[in-house]
Design an enzyme around this catalytic site. Structure first.
Site, PDB file in Angstrom:
ATOM      1  N   SER A   1     -48.363 -60.918 -58.356  1.00 56.60           N
ATOM      2  CA  SER A   1     -48.735 -59.779 -57.521  1.00 56.60           C
ATOM      3  C   SER A   1     -49.202 -60.150 -56.113  1.00 56.60           C
ATOM      4  O   SER A   1     -49.243 -59.270 -55.246  1.00 56.60           O
ATOM      5  CB  SER A   1     -49.827 -58.978 -58.205  1.00 56.60           C
ATOM      6  OG  SER A   1     -49.358 -58.552 -59.464  1.00 56.60           O
ATOM      7  N   THR A   2     -49.594 -61.379 -55.886  1.00 58.48           N
ATOM      8  CA  THR A   2     -49.996 -61.735 -54.522  1.00 58.48           C
ATOM      9  C   THR A   2     -48.835 -61.496 -53.553  1.00 58.48           C
ATOM     10  O   THR A   2     -49.047 -61.280 -52.368  1.00 58.48           O
ATOM     11  CB  THR A   2     -50.439 -63.207 -54.430  1.00 58.48           C
ATOM     12  OG1 THR A   2     -49.488 -64.016 -55.105  1.00 58.48           O
ATOM     13  CG2 THR A   2     -51.803 -63.409 -55.074  1.00 58.48           C
TER      14      THR A   2
END
Lengths: 374, 565
Positions: free
Chosen positions: B275-276
């Site tokens: 998700s980064t």
């Protein structure tokens, strides 16, 4: 010593009373010193490359008597016979020099060796004495015989020989051959203006070779600036002289031979300096100087220009080879691999020297009547 | 037939020629004689006049490159990271050794760690040179000297010493026994270090490096992880302030380390970041104009494409605004944003960000990103939430730096620099400002609350990726949990990245091993401890100008608006 009677008129009897026995003695002494130094210098080199310790000693000891016999045999000849032998010999070595680049064995970046009937030989070594005699003849004819273009022929022969030597490439040999040839031309009466011209040409030749041959450039750079590159061999060599001092460390006690790859050939003078000391080196230098200068002195009374030029050429070759070797190892000039006459290991070199000095001895024999050769 | 006068003339010629020859021969003789004299003089000079009381051989046989030694390596504050010490090494000339057995036995009394039998065999060999032990201490040298064994010699060598031990292991690397750089900066700057006398100054701050390593190690221990990486990058210069990869090794004894310890997870390892990557996805959509801070997407139902189903971890099952998609880390919303930008747009954006090739870091250990080829629409969808494109942690840190610093991408560097690269604009100032607000939102009120550090206005994004299994497919239990942060968000100075490899949930984390639970607390502690050292002053987060700068209005479906951070 005087087992041979003055009245003995056999070939050998006449030879004994006319040859320069002092020079002969000095040459024998050099051969003996060479035997001693090969015993000292070559075993570590042989061991390092995985050969039997006495490999080089054995080979050298087989060739040494042959070279001495060759020298004496050749010195029995008359100047005229010397000339004839040389013309044939020169033609033969030229052929071999042409063959070398095609069929020779490459060793350390240069092709100089050719195998004949199981023996490897270096034709350029034999080219030197023959060339000296042939060009002497041409120069002498040029001076003696107005219409004869001997000098032109000599120039042609020189260019051909040098071209063949450079194709190997063998720059050291080229320099020696050039110096001899120029010396003979000079002695034969080259006008002084042209002498200057040739010296300039020689300098340009050396500068040109600096740019043409990378290995020459790197050697000269290292000579001028020792920190510029690997001057390992020269440094080891200089240390050998310093370690040895005047009286040396004693036979077999030296260490330089363990570090220098060519201790038995190109750096044998350093081994002498370390194990036998500076005084022994001076004796060796004196022997060479004696042979050369005494030979010159005898040639001074010579009536034949051919004999004078040929003798000078042969003796100068001998002198230059000794001087280049010794000057390299004491760092008076850029490192140049050249054998020390009659002392360094090397079969072709030894035989060629026997031949050359045999011819020099023959030419410096006393001849009565003083007449010029036909 | 020649006439008589001709013969006479010719003879006269010959006489004259031979006379010239003789005169010139005398000259040649003089020259040759002089040369012999010169050689003689030189021989006398060398053998008699030089001082040879000390044998010159051993002293000058030292290689000239060894007389200087490698240049030091220091951190940005001048603290020593690597230096060279001159130490004696022991060798033997077996030919000079009289009794090999006895010599080896006596030598073992001075050097207890050598094997007498092995040494005796070495001393009995017929070589001229064998190493016995490299890099002795002065005391050992003294003891060996007093044994008086013939045939043993010393040779001074340089030994590379790393006073910081493992702290800088992966950055500095190490050298082999012959002083050649083998890894890290030692290898990439081998030429500079060999020839140089000036110390090489790294961008690293050892104090901060220590904090990062300590906090990362604590998270790895707490969550029984197999390793991790921690990085701090200066967003305005690209300088690497800290870079840790665990497990690590001691540069002083690196030769005996196992390969996992030698593996640099921060630069050489490439991972799907999870998700980064939504940071890049969101910035891309905002910059392209296909989404705005007020628009949104329907995230009610999972997306089904062929045999895959893309669903949300924190599912809201409703329409989500762009800030909400970011805050709740919605995969569904992110995918829809990416689809609107398109495959080509995404690929171009990633290329511009430098995600498709190695980083510019001056280290030999650089991982090459694993880029989908061909880049299909399904890849576009997975890359939106950080799967399908593997990059190294340093890629991620560099990319985030460009997102928050006003939109300029600068190449990373391991060296301190006064003149940072002008860089290349990736996104507008405005998009960068939006990203700062979004990242702050995550820490203030989203999945990253544990990353906050009082007064330092931390912003960031969590990431929890399932690692790819050995046989293809993902391993649910093997996670790569990360958090990438920047601070202070009103004017970011540093990007901090913590990544923990295969953490296991604990009772305290209620069994969770996600980025928010595993990596975020480390971020918080790292920033709280290192900000004072980095010269970042704490501010009041409630100060009106900061609130105004970072405030976000979260639109809700139907036009009603909620103010939030």
């Amino acid at each position: 010593m005087s087992a041979i009677a003055r009245t003995d008129t056999s070939i050998f009897g006449r030879w004994w009373w006319t040859v320069d026995r002092w020079t002969l003695g000095a040459l024998f002494l050099l051969v003996l010193i060479g035997a001693l130094l090969i015993l000292a210098a070559s075993p570590p080199v042989a061991e390092r490359i995985g050969l039997n310790a006495y490999h080089f000693v054995q080979r050298q000891f087989v060739i040494m008597p042959v070279a001495v016999a060759l020298m004496i045999g050749v010195s029995l000849l008359s100047p005229l016979q010397i000339r004839r032998v040389s013309v044939l010999g020169f033609a033969a070595t030229l052929v071999l020099l042409v063959i070398v680049p095609l069929a020779g064995n490459e060793i350390k970046g240069a092709t100089r060796w050719v195998s004949i009937a199981g023996f490897t030989m270096q034709p350029s070594e034999f080219a030197k004495p023959f060339f000296a005699v042939v060009s002497a003849w041409m120069f002498a004819e040029w001076r003696r015989n107005d219409g004869f273009p001997g000098h032109v022929i000599a120039i042609g022969l020189y260019l051909m020989t040098v071209a063949l030597l450079l194709s190997q490439p063998d720059l050291g040999m080229t320099v020696v051959v050039s110096a001899i040839w120029f010396g003979q031309f000079f002695l034969a009466g080259l006008p002084m203006i042209l002498v200057g011209g040739f010296i300039v040409a020689g300098i340009f030749g050396l500068i040109g070779s600096y740019f043409l041959f990378p290995h020459v450039a790197s050697r000269i750079d290292r000579f001028l600036d020792p920190s510029a590159g690997d001057s390992y061999q020269v440094n080891r060599s200089l240390e050998a002289f310093m370690n040895g001092g005047l009286i040396g460390t004693g036979p077999g006690e030296g260490t330089v031979k363990a570090y220098l790859p060519d201790a038995h050939a190109d750096f044998i003078f350093a081994v002498a300096g370390e194990e036998f000391g500076g005084l022994a080196c001076l004796v060796i230098i004196a022997l060479y100087a004696f042979v050369v200068l005494r030979g010159y002195a005898r040639l001074l009374s010579e009536q034949s220009l051919f004999v004078l030029l040929a003798g000078t050429g042969l003796l100068t070759q001998f002198a230059l080879q000794a001087l280049v070797h010794m000057a390299s190892s004491v760092h008076l000039m850029p490192a140049k691999g050249m054998t020390l006459p009659f002392i360094s290991y090397g079969g072709s070199s030894l035989l060629a020297l026997g031949l050359g000095m045999g011819m020099a001895l023959a030419l410096t024999r006393k001849r009565f009547g003083g007449e010029d050769l036909p | 037939m020649r006439t008589r006068s001709e013969t006479v003339r010719l003879e006269g010629h010959a006489k004259q020629a031979i006379e010239t020859g003789r005169n010139r021969l005398i000259l040649a003789g003089c020259l040759i004689g002089l040369a012999f004299v010169a050689v003689s003089a030189r021989v006398v000079e060398l053998s008699a006049l030089r001082n040879h009381s000390e044998p010159a051989l051993s002293a000058s046989s030292v290689d000239t490159t060894l007389t200087v030694g490698r240049a030091d390596i220091v951190d940005r504050n001048g603290l020593l990271v690597a230096t060279s010490l001159r130490t004696p090494s022991l060798y033997a000339d077996p030919k000079e050794v009289l009794d090999a057995e006895d010599a080896a036995f006596r030598l073992a009394t001075a050097l207890p760690d050598i094997n007498p039998a092995e040494t005796a065999a070495k001393l009995a060999s017929d070589r001229r040179f064998v190493w016995l032990k490299r890099n002795l201490t002065p005391r050992e040298q003294q003891q060996i000297n007093s044994l008086g064994i013939p045939g043993l010699h010393f040779f001074d060598e340089w030994k590379r010493v790393y006073p910081q031990g493992s702290l800088t292991a992966h950055v500095v690397g190490f050298t082999d026994i012959d002083d050649r750089g083998i890894s890290g900066v030692e290898r990439s700057f081998d030429d500079v270090l060999r020839g140089g006398r000036e110390p090489l100054r790294l961008a690293l701050d050892l104090r901060v490096q220590h904090i990062v390593r300590q906090e990362l190690a604590q998270q790895i221990a707490t969550f029984e992880a197999i390793g991790g990486a921690g990085v701090i990058v200066d967003v305005n210069t690209g300088e690497t302030i800290a870079m840790v990869s665990l497990p690590d090794f001691d540069s002083n004894v690196a030769g005996q380390m196992d390969p996992d310890a030698l593996f640099n997870r921060a630069t050489l390892g490439v991972y799907e970041m999870g998700s980064t990557f939504k940071i890049f996805n969101t910035a891309m959509a905002l910059e392209a104009g296909t989404a705005t801070m007020r628009s949104g997407y329907d995230a009610t139902n999972p997306i089904k494409i062929s045999r895959f189903t893309i669903s949300d971890y924190h599912a809201k099952r409703r329409w989500l605004s762009v800030p909400e998609i970011f805050k709740y880390s919605s995969n569904i919303g992110s995918v829809k944003m990416a689809i609107d930008v398109g495959t080509e747009g995404q690929r171009a954006f990633m290329a511009k960000l430098g995600m498709l090739r190695e980083t510019a870091l001056e280290l030999p250990e650089l991982g090459r990103p694993m880029v989908p080829n061909p880049w299909r629409p399904i890849n576009t969808m997975t890359i939106a939430f950080g799967h399908g494109l593997s990059v190294s942690p340093m890629h991620l840190a560099a990319g985030v730096a460009a997102m928050v610093n006003g939109g300029i991408r600068r190449p990373l560097t391991i060296l301190e620099t006064d003149t940072p690269s002008p860089g290349e604009r990736i996104i507008s100032e405005r998009t960068s400002h939006d990203m700062r607000r979004l990242m702050r939102l995550v820490v203030d009120d989203g999945t990253g609350r544990k990353a906050d550090a009082e007064g330092y206005i931390v912003g960031g994004k969590t990431g929890t990726a399932e690692k790819v299994g050995g046989r293809g497919g993902y391993r649910r239990k093997a996670l790569m949990s990360s958090f990438v942060a920047a601070f202070p968000m009103q004017k970011p100075r540093y990007v901090v990245l913590v990544m923990v490899d295969e953490p296991k949930g604990t009772k305290e984390s209620h069994g969770y091993a996600t980025g928010g639970w595993v990596a975020a607390p480390a971020i918080s502690r790292i920033i709280a401890r290192s900000a004072p050292l980095l010269g970042v002053a704490p501010v009041d987060p409630e100060a009106p100008e900061i609130r105004r700068d970072l405030m976000i209005e979260v639109p809700v479906e139907g036009g009603k608006r909620l103010a939030s951070f």
